[in-house]
Write an enzyme that holds these catalytic residues in place. Structure first.
Site, short mmCIF file in Angstrom:
data_model
loop_
_atom_site.label_atom_id
_atom_site.label_comp_id
_atom_site.label_asym_id
_atom_site.label_seq_id
_atom_site.Cartn_x
_atom_site.Cartn_y
_atom_site.Cartn_z
N HIS A 52 0.97 -1.12 -0.05
CA HIS A 52 -0.04 0.05 -0.08
C HIS A 52 0.85 1.22 -0.01
O HIS A 52 1.49 1.60 0.90
CB HIS A 52 -0.95 -0.10 1.21
CG HIS A 52 -1.77 1.22 1.29
ND1 HIS A 52 -2.30 1.49 2.70
CD2 HIS A 52 -2.33 1.87 0.46
CE1 HIS A 52 -3.12 2.73 2.26
NE2 HIS A 52 -3.21 2.75 0.82
N ASN A 61 -4.58 4.19 7.24
CA ASN A 61 -6.10 4.61 6.99
C ASN A 61 -7.03 4.32 8.20
O ASN A 61 -7.85 5.02 8.50
CB ASN A 61 -6.68 3.94 5.83
CG ASN A 61 -6.05 4.52 4.45
OD1 ASN A 61 -5.63 5.86 4.61
ND2 ASN A 61 -6.25 4.07 3.32
#
Length: 703
Positions: free
Chosen positions: A445, A501
């Site tokens: 990511h 996140n």
């Protein structure tokens, strides 16, 4: 007997050669115990009357001196002890400067911090034109100022304005820029560096003209005052008064220019001692140690596989950025696949724009630009994918599309090819369900923009119903790849939102709730900017795009529960067709300004009621609580990884050392009390997690 890091040899022509070569280390760093070794060098030189000049050079093939060893600061229990360290360095460099013959520093590779301060004490500096050569005083990045004469010698050499720019930013200069500013006197190819230094050492010592000295000091008190005011204003716009080292640097440089170099050095050492003991410097040094330790870690017990070629699926913003760091930073040939030629052109043009900017700034040559562009190719089919060792997928956040990608790669690539997915929200095990070889599937990511953001999350999955988990070789291989791409990788658990996140969402949701309570947009952003974040949460919502936030929210809510429920703000904005580039602020004006129509849309009358501190605490507490939960659930492997992930991934204020160091600093009991207080005030989402409650009870700390 301990081998000295400093050794002298002599040429028949009267040149003494002082070699710096720290035993058993790849890099030369200056250490406190070297003072006796350097003292012995001065004693030996004092015995000789035949020395006409001296060259100071490194015994290492690719570095001069990369700075002072930061470890010695950790041993300082008082400001006086740290002050003594600085004074020792100052005295040795002053002795070097006072040698009766011409002393020349021959610099190749990094010459930073104490290394540059040593070079500044020499009478002349000559450096190689190699790309490895970098000169700078990065102490401010550790919450410190240069403590061995740097704040006094550099302004006198290159002028106040240029010196402050270097010292306040901690920037590293390439050889060409160092020559242009006058930090070095000559720049030559490495092959003749020592010959040129030798010839210079045999020439007479240089003397600065008084008019030059006067210019360097700002010409006159009024001119100097203007320079300092401008430098302070520029620095405070960035730091917002959160970094004591910035004010300290301005004060010490000014003091030395007003009161002379001797007094200036005294003040430099005194203030250096005070800064070493500051909590800000302790936090910033902890980040330095953490990242240094992480460079040696492989993320797994296995050996990484060899990578020769990379492929990227998707030519959008992320695909363009991932192909860039893979080709330009890591140096691999990269094949980009997209469903249309427009997508390929988009990715290639993205790369060209970045490289052309570097060419215009003379960082790379036209030939280097062409070489990098030739390492990138693209197409709308899978030609060449049979040679790829890693395929990085950067297509839309759609599970069925990602399943199709897994199947396509397994059909068109080698059996050993790793499928790394750049999903920001979908669990990796769900993507791996479509794979025949799930052991080759891993999450990788990246954060946008990829070429600038330093973090990457590596997400191994724990196995699917039909197959095995991500293999240790796969983990080690993508960790090694991320490092070659210039990233700091952290290995995180395969749960919704992963780590970054997941801790960002509650913080952003809380900022949106504060907005709905009627606080003005710029007041909320200012509060968090002054707390130390690089951008305010409302600006960040605009940058990420409300549409992206709206996509991630339901996934987090479904997997992690109602504390992730997003306020109505996002739905209302989406209905009004506001996506990235058009949200809370207007970007069609010269100066970014709040789009006042948002208030009408949300049905609020903006009025600042809460203090900035109250808003900052309210938003950040949500992040701290979630970070502790992530550690408890094994989403992150350690508090250290959690701190680095938050700082490098979302710009958590570095001066606080990361969420976990910050909680230790405030005290876990106090954090729990604050969460309980806010829970009574704003609702159950603030309830302290089990981990924090247990730690408060046992009076524990994360570190």
């Amino acid at each position: 007997m301990i081998q000295s890091a400093f050794s002298l040899s002599y040429s028949d022509n009267g040149v003494a050669w002082l070699k710096i070569d720290v035993p058993n280390e790849k890099m030369n760093t200056l250490q406190a115990e070297f003072s006796t070794q350097i003292g012995a060098v001065f004693e030996e030189l004092a015995q000789r009357s035949d020395v006409k000049g001296m060259v100071v050079y490194s015994g290492k093939p690719d570095n001069f001196v990369a700075g002072a060893d930061i470890n010695m600061l950790a041993a300082c229990e008082t400001a006086e002890q740290a002050q003594e360290l600085a004074q020792t360095g100052q005295q040795l460099f002053s002795q070097l400067e006072q040698l009766p013959f011409h002393v020349v520093a021959a610099i190749h590779g990094p010459c930073l911090g104490g290394g540059l301060e040593l070079a500044l004490a020499c009478h002349t500096r000559v450096c190689s034109d190699d790309d490895k050569t970098r000169l700078g005083l990065p102490e401010v990045q550790l919450g410190l100022l240069p403590g061995s004469g740097g704040t006094q010698r550099l302004p006198r050499l290159i002028g106040v304005a240029n010196a402050l720019d270097m010292i306040l930013s901690g920037k590293q200069l390439r050889a060409k820029k160092a020559k242009k500013l006058g930090v070095v006197d000559q720049m030559v190819p490495e092959s003749i560096l020592l010959n040129v230094a030798e010839q210079l050492a045999l020439s007479s010592k240089p003397h600065r003209k008084s008019s030059m000295q006067n210019w360097a000091l700002g010409g006159n008190p009024l001119g100097r005052s203007v320079v300092f005011d401008q430098a302070a204003k520029k620095a405070h716009e960035k730091t917002r008064g959160n970094y004591p080292a910035v004010d300290a640097i301005l004060e010490v440089v000014k003091y030395g220019l007003q009161n002379g170099i001797e007094k200036g050095l005294e003040q430099e050492a005194k203030v250096f001692g005070e800064l070493v003991l500051s909590p800000e410097s302790a936090a910033l040094r902890s980040i330095f140690f953490a990242t240094t330790a992480m460079k040696k870690e492989t993320g797994s017990d296995a050996e990484p596989n060899t990578i020769k070629r990379i492929a990227v699926l998707g030519g959008g913003l992320m695909g363009g950025g991932i192909s860039h760091v893979s080709a330009v930073k890591a140096g691999y040939p990269v094949k980009i696949k997209d469903i249309s030629n427009d997508g390929i052109l988009n990715a290639l043009s993205y790369n060209y724009k970045i490289l052309d900017k570097q060419r215009k700034r003379k960082i790379i040559s036209k030939a280097q630009l062409q070489k990098h562009m030739l390492s990138l190719s693209g197409g709308i089919d899978f030609t060449g994918f049979d040679k790829a060792d890693v395929v990085v997928e950067a297509v839309f956040e759609d599970l069925s599309l990602k399943h199709q990608m897994v199947k396509d790669i397994e059909a068109n690539a080698k059996s050993t090819t790793i499928f790394a997915t750049n999903t920001s929200s979908l669990p990796i095990y769900q993507i791996a369900q479509a794979a025949e070889r799930p052991e080759n599937v891993v999450g990788l990511h990246y954060f946008s923009p990829v070429e600038k953001m330093p973090l990457v999350e590596v997400i191994p999955h724990q196995g699917t119903e039909t197959g095995s988990r991500t293999s240790e070789e796969t983990i080690a291989t993508v960790v090694a790849l991320a490092k070659k791409q210039g990233k700091t990788p952290i290995v995180v658990g395969d749960k919704a939102g992963f780590y970054v996140n997941r801790i960002l969402a509650p913080y952003m949701n809380e900022a949106a709730r504060v907005l709905l309570s009627g606080e003005p947009i710029e007041h909320i952003d200012e509060a968090l900017l002054n707390f130390g974040f690089p951008v305010g949460p409302i600006t960040l919502l605009d940058e990420v795009g409300v549409d992206i936030g709206a996509k991630i929210s339901p996934i987090l809510l479904a997997e992690l529960g109602e504390r992730f429920e997003a306020p109505d703000v996002f739905d209302l904005l989406l209905k009004d067709n506001r996506k990235s580039g058009k949200g809370f602020y207007r970007y069609d004006t010269k100066k970014k300004e709040v789009d006042k129509s948002v208030y009408q849309l949300l049905g609020i009358e903006p009025k600042a009621k809460e203090s900035e501190v109250e808003i900052a605490v309210r938003c950040s507490l949500m992040m701290l609580n979630e970070a502790a939960r992530c550690l408890d659930e094994g989403v992150i492997r350690s508090a250290r990884d959690g701190d680095i992930g938050a700082i490098f991934g979302i710009g958590f204020p570095p001066l606080l050392g990361g969420p976990f160091r910050y909680m230790d600093y405030i005290g876990i009991t106090r954090i729990v009390d604050m969460l309980n207080e806010y829970s009574d005030k704003y609702g159950d989402r603030f309830k302290p997690c089990e981990r924090l409650l247990a730690m408060a009870k046992e009076e524990q700390t994360f570190y």
